[in-house]
Design a protein around this motif. Structure first.
Motif, PDB file in Angstrom:
ATOM      1  N   PRO A  37      19.892  32.500   8.458  1.00 32.00           N
ATOM      2  CA  PRO A  37      21.255  31.963   8.251  1.00 32.00           C
ATOM      3  C   PRO A  37      22.355  32.837   8.857  1.00 32.00           C
ATOM      4  O   PRO A  37      23.252  32.322   9.529  1.00 32.00           O
ATOM      5  CB  PRO A  37      21.373  31.889   6.717  1.00 32.00           C
ATOM      6  CG  PRO A  37      19.965  31.721   6.240  1.00 32.00           C
ATOM      7  CD  PRO A  37      19.140  32.569   7.181  1.00 32.00           C
ATOM      8  N   CYS A  74      26.650  31.232   3.326  1.00 33.09           N
ATOM      9  CA  CYS A  74      25.605  30.384   3.930  1.00 33.09           C
ATOM     10  C   CYS A  74      25.849  28.911   3.634  1.00 33.09           C
ATOM     11  O   CYS A  74      24.886  28.138   3.510  1.00 33.09           O
ATOM     12  CB  CYS A  74      24.234  30.789   3.394  1.00 33.09           C
ATOM     13  SG  CYS A  74      23.773  32.484   3.766  1.00 33.09           S
ATOM     14  N   GLN A 129      23.994  26.368   5.835  1.00 40.30           N
ATOM     15  CA  GLN A 129      22.564  26.298   5.542  1.00 40.30           C
ATOM     16  C   GLN A 129      22.328  25.653   4.172  1.00 40.30           C
ATOM     17  O   GLN A 129      21.346  24.940   3.973  1.00 40.30           O
ATOM     18  CB  GLN A 129      21.942  27.693   5.598  1.00 40.30           C
ATOM     19  CG  GLN A 129      21.875  28.275   7.018  1.00 40.30           C
ATOM     20  CD  GLN A 129      23.197  28.808   7.505  1.00 40.30           C
ATOM     21  OE1 GLN A 129      24.014  29.292   6.714  1.00 40.30           O
ATOM     22  NE2 GLN A 129      23.464  28.712   8.800  1.00 40.30           N
TER      23      GLN A 129
END
Lengths: 126, 126, 126, 126, 126, 126
Positions: free
Chosen positions: E107, F72, F75
């Motif tokens: 990520p 993140c 993601q």
């Protein structure tokens, strides 16, 4: 008693975060209302309501913790408003963020200061 | 003038961190003396010497930044001593660490509090 | 009702973390007893006691969160024991840690696996 | 072909990390041998074996990534040795760690430099 | 001498970051001008101006430190431009980011590579 | 055999991430195609294809690792979709995110839950 923690927390949330805090709780209503409840009961009813540090001191700690972690710009927005709400001046807030430089490096502090710039402009204090 | 920043920083380092800070600078002497110099000149000569926040407020910010980052137990040790040096009480220090729970979760705070426990025992204030 | 949250949390803490959890609470007694109380009341009384995920699923989530954060080896020690306590096998635990590699990189996973190695040896399951 | 990636990775691991790398792989043998295999195949067989950067450049990147993350002292130990193995001088290594100060702050760099001090002493290069 | 550090830092900032760096300093002018001054004096006047590593090596270290920390996309934008400015090729930059995968996971690297994609497109080098 | 790892990984990526995963791989095509290849071969061909945990368990681990790391969100978007794809219910997903509160604090969980809110709205499951 849960009611009491919630009520105590809600009053404290209103005192500290004001509208910005209420908006967070409201926006959790349809997906994770218990998350909002824990913010009120635990973060504000239990922790913020403790004696031992005043609200200005608590906001200094909060701003540093959020700045150091990184990726918490939405929460910094709420707590930069909160810092103003409890009486910290824009200059004290910027000073607290700059004090983090030796501990976090420049990028985390730059992200926090640019978030502060937006908040101060919205509040008309820049 | 570099001398002045260094001298100013050294006085501030002694006032805040005391022996613990000196030990860090000394231990850098054979591998990275300039790193020690920057701690003195920049962290203490530039940042800690600024007006705008007093030393108690600066230590609250420091403790929160180190707690939130994680993996900074050696620096927490120095700055928990520093917090006592500038006049924060053990209860205020623990309160500042506990205020981080909603922002960092329990593990970071537990690590910081157990570091504080060692420092307070060494200082005879627990 | 606070009593009830505490009692509920204590039973859950005993069920999940067992002795390792009790040791953490006990060791906070002389420096930050309220921190121990919040672990019991909030982490275990409020969160762990919720329906919606079983204890094995909760430990998978816990192990991943601690592994990904880094610097939480003492807490990983407690929760690797907890993972065994609630019925995850050593192989499942290692699999969960290895699943983190693409998300956290190798160092965080290596630190977690070497902590698991110690726990499994102490528990006689390696 | 997996064998080929493994063999390629093993040669690269030996060239870069040497004994320190082998010890990590060996110590995984009884708990997570596939984790060791992925270190060899993916980290060293796939990534380190790529053209485009030489091994000195790769170690500069590695040291910075490990320093910035925090909590990776065991991996820093291995890769500080690796940095020496591929021809970076102690002075270049310290310079790379010090270059991180503005990006990570002092604590992460201090932790890395003190790890370097141990490695340099063991290697007789300090 | 402070003037000298500032002047030295400003020349280095212009050489490395160019316009992107100047924009950051300018945008701090109304909220935290001293933060901009420290970026110039300390990050560029003290650190970047040191001998021991060339500017390409320093940008490799910078990119890795920013990628590994996460949440530093605005600073990555500036320093991906800087990496091009000091002569790293787009292929070398991507290679450095990909070298981080084993240390940071996918990520962090994906976020950095997508930031690079924007920078390379703006610079017409993709 | 590399082909086999790629093919195996691609099938698994399609099964787990579906379109969202394909979009990530595609968008890497012009800047870092090998990064996309490693996601397929290593993350999905090697790790996700292992026995020992089912796909629901793997997504619980993934969501926790991404939430805990912070920064993140892109993601998390892909893997919140993946969590739905492999059969976790919205309630189970929210429960897993909320279970992270004691380990990561509220800000990381709030960021993850607001990302989940967008995903659930797009999928028509809120």
């Amino acid at each position: 008693m849960t009611t009491t923690r919630y009520e105590q927390g809600w009053r404290k949330l209103m005192e500290v975060d004001g509208e910005g805090g209420q908006r967070v709780i409201d926006s959790l209503g349809d997906i994770a209302p218990d998350l909002g409840r824990y913010v009120v009961e635990f973060a504000f009813g239990d922790i913020y309501s403790r004696p031992g540090l005043d609200l200005k001191q608590r906001q200094l700690v909060t701003l540093a913790a959020l700045t150091a972690q990184g990726g918490c710009e939405p929460q910094l927005n709420v707590h930069l408003n909160a810092a103003l709400n409890v009486g910290l001046t824009p200059a004290e807030i910027v000073e607290a963020l700059m004090h983090c430089i030796p501990y976090t490096g420049f990028p985390r502090v730059l992200n926090a200061v640019f978030t502060a710039k937006k908040v101060f402009q919205e509040r008309g204090v820049l």
